[in-house]
Design an enzyme around this catalytic site. Structure first.
Site, PDB file in Angstrom:
ATOM      1  N   GLY B  82       0.830  -1.348   0.061  1.00 46.62           N
ATOM      2  CA  GLY B  82       0.045  -0.062  -0.082  1.00 46.62           C
ATOM      3  C   GLY B  82       0.947   1.205  -0.035  1.00 46.62           C
ATOM      4  O   GLY B  82       1.993   1.268   0.489  1.00 46.62           O
ATOM      5  N   ARG B 146       1.376  -5.859  -4.940  1.00 44.26           N
ATOM      6  CA  ARG B 146       1.165  -6.620  -3.751  1.00 44.26           C
ATOM      7  C   ARG B 146       1.876  -7.942  -3.872  1.00 44.26           C
ATOM      8  O   ARG B 146       1.582  -8.898  -3.332  1.00 44.26           O
ATOM      9  CB  ARG B 146      -0.101  -6.638  -3.453  1.00 44.26           C
ATOM     10  CG  ARG B 146      -0.548  -5.343  -2.817  1.00 44.26           C
ATOM     11  CD  ARG B 146      -2.008  -5.518  -2.125  1.00 44.26           C
ATOM     12  NE  ARG B 146      -2.219  -4.039  -1.617  1.00 44.26           N
ATOM     13  CZ  ARG B 146      -2.203  -3.444  -0.723  1.00 44.26           C
ATOM     14  NH1 ARG B 146      -1.455  -4.167   0.306  1.00 44.26           N
ATOM     15  NH2 ARG B 146      -2.455  -2.500  -0.369  1.00 44.26           N
ATOM     16  N   ASP B 177       5.788  -7.400   6.224  1.00 40.89           N
ATOM     17  CA  ASP B 177       6.034  -8.313   5.336  1.00 40.89           C
ATOM     18  C   ASP B 177       6.976  -8.452   4.245  1.00 40.89           C
ATOM     19  O   ASP B 177       7.827  -9.232   4.065  1.00 40.89           O
ATOM     20  CB  ASP B 177       4.631  -8.865   4.545  1.00 40.89           C
ATOM     21  CG  ASP B 177       3.696  -9.620   5.594  1.00 40.89           C
ATOM     22  OD1 ASP B 177       4.052 -10.188   6.473  1.00 40.89           O
ATOM     23  OD2 ASP B 177       2.547  -9.844   5.235  1.00 40.89           O
ATOM     24  N   LYS B 203       8.175   1.294   5.949  1.00 44.78           N
ATOM     25  CA  LYS B 203       6.859   2.013   5.432  1.00 44.78           C
ATOM     26  C   LYS B 203       5.477   1.233   5.742  1.00 44.78           C
ATOM     27  O   LYS B 203       5.248   0.180   5.858  1.00 44.78           O
ATOM     28  CB  LYS B 203       6.892   1.900   3.784  1.00 44.78           C
ATOM     29  CG  LYS B 203       5.670   2.489   2.919  1.00 44.78           C
ATOM     30  CD  LYS B 203       5.256   1.405   2.052  1.00 44.78           C
ATOM     31  CE  LYS B 203       4.684   0.185   2.793  1.00 44.78           C
ATOM     32  NZ  LYS B 203       3.642  -0.695   1.888  1.00 44.78           N
ATOM     33  N   THR B 204       4.556   2.166   6.210  1.00 44.94           N
ATOM     34  CA  THR B 204       3.322   1.685   6.352  1.00 44.94           C
ATOM     35  C   THR B 204       2.555   2.753   6.984  1.00 44.94           C
ATOM     36  O   THR B 204       2.808   3.199   8.102  1.00 44.94           O
ATOM     37  CB  THR B 204       2.779   0.499   7.127  1.00 44.94           C
ATOM     38  OG1 THR B 204       1.403   0.263   7.413  1.00 44.94           O
ATOM     39  CG2 THR B 204       3.695   0.151   8.175  1.00 44.94           C
ATOM     40  N   ASP B 206      -0.161   2.608   8.570  1.00 50.39           N
ATOM     41  CA  ASP B 206      -0.783   1.990   9.514  1.00 50.39           C
ATOM     42  C   ASP B 206      -0.087   2.222  10.724  1.00 50.39           C
ATOM     43  O   ASP B 206      -0.599   1.916  12.153  1.00 50.39           O
ATOM     44  CB  ASP B 206      -1.001   0.236   9.417  1.00 50.39           C
ATOM     45  CG  ASP B 206      -1.961   0.053   8.311  1.00 50.39           C
ATOM     46  OD1 ASP B 206      -2.562   0.870   8.039  1.00 50.39           O
ATOM     47  OD2 ASP B 206      -2.175  -1.137   7.858  1.00 50.39           O
TER      48      ASP B 206
END
Lengths: 551, 551
Positions: B82, B146, B177, B203-204, B206
């Site tokens: 993402g 992905r 992941d 990176k994220t 979230d």
């Protein structure tokens, strides 16, 4: 009040809106022009507004204090209808101007919209109570509401409240309907010999309250910039993930100014403009075909993603849906209880299809179940709640069906994966841009001068908006000059005409000149978040609509 | 490329990210500490990573050029999963550092994510091609995907591509992941004697890739600020219209950091935190009761409006729904064709209810039809597509039912009118804040130094983030140190553990200490749009999460 505020709120609290030099002078006079008349139905309107018809356009000029007998004023203010960024600055400008007229002047805020005026619910607004709301978004200072001051009892209730309060004037902050009602109230009060004058302030993020006199309604600038920020972000997501078509529904029941402005700011692949769809007589199926064509063309160019903008009101502009909605409304008017007493969706659809003419039955039968269901309900006013139709999902659904069929027929893979969005509440109460903060403050300031001079039945304006704020020109337009006779609830009624997107106007021409290029290629622009402190070309840009309409 | 850009894009293009003084030095050395081990399963992980296990933590120090034999480097970069704001600045920092190492260095961008690495699809990135993307949002420069590099064939395909390209290193920009997979690839390449090193970048949006070494993942700062801007605007709408409860679903399948951070920034009436719901064993019915309690308490105080935040993943944290989903998944695994071959929704529900244990059948039977339907579908991986459950609407629906029942029982009027929102795509590709622009540039710069020094199997980090950028400390953590054995597809698998909201942590404590006050009163804060040019306290504020976790 020691409520916690964000760092930006704290920094913006001390922003001083820029004022036109006319309003910075030691005093102002209001210059009156020649008598006016509306473009049509002058006689009829003159009969309905004997006290206020034909008043001149008014222009605020710098003056001096010589001969001015200042006295304290008592003024009320009410916020009417949907929120628009800058409402609090209208109140702040009004307050500051009243205090400049006389330090003992008082401002009263009627609570929760026009209903508060009728009921006489208000609070006195002071320097302290206004302070935390300067340059903030929303209408939370005194709240808003959607009641209308129309019925004779309500007009009389207002008059009594004003007499009891000793009000010199009322400022009505609202859209076309609220300004119309302000004129009706002004007329009523004048006929009754009540001294309270009524002045309107043009508000609506939809941008449809504008005309020769009013260059733009306040809130449109900020709301479009918030939506454009988000559309730009979503477009960047589209070109990063390269697999989704984003269908983005925007505000605009009656007019598509928001969608058009956002399209000019962000350059999407397709922007549906209700007025154009209506003018071209495009049916739902035609509109779906337009979408399918864009999706297929991009897929053939290797682009399985895109951005589509649509105004929330578009279904009411397609002739087949418009007809269907009218017919369903009639069926529900006579048989709503029976229809909704039927045991399930299938039986309701079956019954209604039997009542509809064949062409409409076919259109209705082709709608997704959820939309069919909404079209069989009535709101508390007996109207089908069209705002509950998620039009972006309707179009995603129907376009998807056609694309799958084409894939089958052609053995092609268009990989159409749509995602729906609705941008509405995210922008209505955003903190105003510098433009809206300045513009609203000047509008409020101007309204105070109109009350001071006893002018009633006017909508104030501030013109020459493409120039720096110092050169802006405040004034007012008699509401009767903007009236037009329209059928409302089956009766001819004087109303301010909503200004829809001009099919021959420059903003639409600008879009159409680029539409083919933007459709097939990736020309997306990221306007980014509204800035308050940076270079002027970043912080003080007007809307494209205002810029193009001013050239 | 002469694409049209907005005024803000033009102004931001010339922003120079602030660098730590360590990276501004004429040269850098990387200091290695003592050998490391993961907190658990060290033996098992050591066996799986014989080449890269136990590597030391690495710290970048200012150095001088004495004795440095500079040679040009060839490096690849891939964006995985993402989008997160700042990804383009990672690439810009990487590029600038490689050119600082040697002007003949080359950077190659693998296209559309890890799939591009496997297939060897890439493009050379040059000063010219990177320029328009500096300080912009999204991953559109080289796109993302992905796919996962996991299978032996894929690992070998990567090796061959790297050998053919003569790559010195690959930077993998991704979440937990992707960083795990980067370590697997690093191990594979080293075992095969391939010179290409692999370095991860955390990176994220979230915010769940953080630990003792990594203070925050990039993108979290920007995304939370965009969402908080919008939540603040919606809250202002709530206090203006005074008639709607807004249920706002935010990103966060596994962790609730985004919801918690947005709650700390905006002070909503209720923020549901998945980790807390799970720890308290709260069922769907319990959660609905919490909501009903808040709605009723506010209604009793005259406030028929409010703001509720929830993370998208919350239904998987309620024990009854978690059990139901597992059981439905089992039923679908064995009988999906049969279930979805049944002629209508009613029959499908009837069949599934017969297969479920009584407690789950009751929960399933109480869900709205739309949610029941989603729970009977499978995506292409055979999983129920839980992201299609509009949890905000589920909770609005169930809370509405309970409130209407209470109104009936008590003869009260709570006037509960809920509106649902989902904020996701609006923030993932926003242009980075100053913080993310600076942080990402430093991360990319650091990754280049790790490649230069031949360090492999590391995730780079930049620490001391609460201090001014000049004092930030770059370095890297061996991925094996962060690994943990978890069950994946029925097999114990080494993965980087996602960091969920710490139930004993300061951010949650801060929320809980205020929750009662924020629930009943209007304590909403408007963070407003991200600013780039104003006072430092407005433009350079870190997230509340980072601030609280750093004290």
């Amino acid at each position: 009040m020691s409520a916690k505020v964000s760092a930006l709120q704290a920094a913006r609290a001390s922003y001083s809106p820029k004022l036109p030099h006319v309003l910075l002078a030691v005093d102002q006079t209001i210059e009156l022009g020649a008598p006016t008349a509306p473009p049509t139905h002058a006689e009829d309107i003159a009969k309905r507004f004997p006290e206020t018809f034909g008043q001149p356009v008014a222009t605020v000029r710098a003056g001096d204090l010589a001969g001015r007998q200042a006295r304290p004023l008592k003024v009320g203010v009410v916020l009417s209808g949907g929120q628009a960024p800058g409402g609090h600055n209208v109140i702040a400008g009004l307050f500051d101007a009243l205090k400049a007229v006389h330090p003992d002047s008082q401002l009263f805020g009627f609570l929760k919209g026009p209903g508060g005026v009728i009921k006489g619910k208000y609070t006195e607004l002071t320097a302290e109570s206004i302070l935390p709301f300067r340059n903030t978004g929303g209408f939370s200072m005194i709240m808003s509401g959607r009641d209308k001051i129309e019925k004779p009892d309500d007009l009389e209730a207002c008059r009594k409240n004003f007499e009891a309060m000793g009000l010199d004037g009322l400022a009505v902050v609202g859209g076309d309907d609220s300004n119309t009602n302000a004129a009706v109230l002004a007329e009523y009060l004048k006929a009754k010999g009540c001294k309270t004058v009524v002045v309107g302030v043009p508000k609506t993020i939809d941008g449809d309250m504008k005309n020769e006199q009013i260059e733009t309604s306040f809130g449109f600038d900020t709301a479009c910039k918030v939506y454009s920020e988000l559309i730009g972000n979503i477009a960047r997501d589209a070109t990063s993930a390269v697999k989704y078509w984003h269908f983005i529904r925007l505000m605009g029941r009656a007019a598509s100014h928001v969608t058009l402005e956002c399209a000019l700011q962000t350059q999407p692949n397709l922007a549906l403009i209700s007025e154009q769809v209506e003018a071209d007589g495009k049916t739902l199926s035609d509109v779906v075909d337009m979408i399918v064509e864009a999706v297929v063309a991009r897929a053939n160019a290797g682009r399985h993603y895109g951005i589509l903008l649509l105004p929330e009101g578009i279904i009411e502009f397609m002739p087949d849906l418009k007809k269907l909605i009218r017919e369903l409304q009639d069926i529900l008017h006579s048989n709503e209880k029976y229809v909704n007493g039927l045991p399930n969706h299938g039986e309701r659809v079956q019954y209604v299809m039997g009542q509809l003419p064949a062409d409409s039955a076919k259109v209705y039968g082709g709608l997704p179940e959820g939309v069919q269901a909404v079209l069989l309900t009535c709101d508390s006013h007996g109207n089908i709640p069209l705002s509950q139709v998620e039009t972006e999902r309707l179009l995603m659904d129907l376009a998807g069906d056609k694309i799958r069929l084409l894939e089958e027929q052609r053995g092609a893979k268009y990989k159409f994966a749509p995602l729906g969005h609705f941008l509405g509440y995210e922008g209505r109460c955003a903190a105003p841009t510098n433009f809206d903060a300045d513009y609203c403050y000047s509008l409020g300031y101007t309204a105070a001068l109109f009350v001071r001079d006893g002018l009633t039945g006017y909508t104030v304006h501030v013109r020459n908006l493409m120039a720096p704020a110092a050169e802006w020109q405040p004034g007012g337009t008699p509401v009767t000059m903007m009236l037009n006779m329209e059928q409302r609830k089956g009766k001819p009624t004087p109303v301010i005409k909503k200004t829809l997107v001009d099919l021959a106007g420059k903003p639409l021409a600008q879009y159409l000149a680029n539409a083919a290029e933007w459709s097939i290629n990736d020309c997306f622009v990221q306007p980014g978040p509204i800035q308050y402190f940076g270079p002027s070309e970043v912080c003080d840009q007007p809307t494209e609509t205002l810029r193009l309409e001013s050239t």
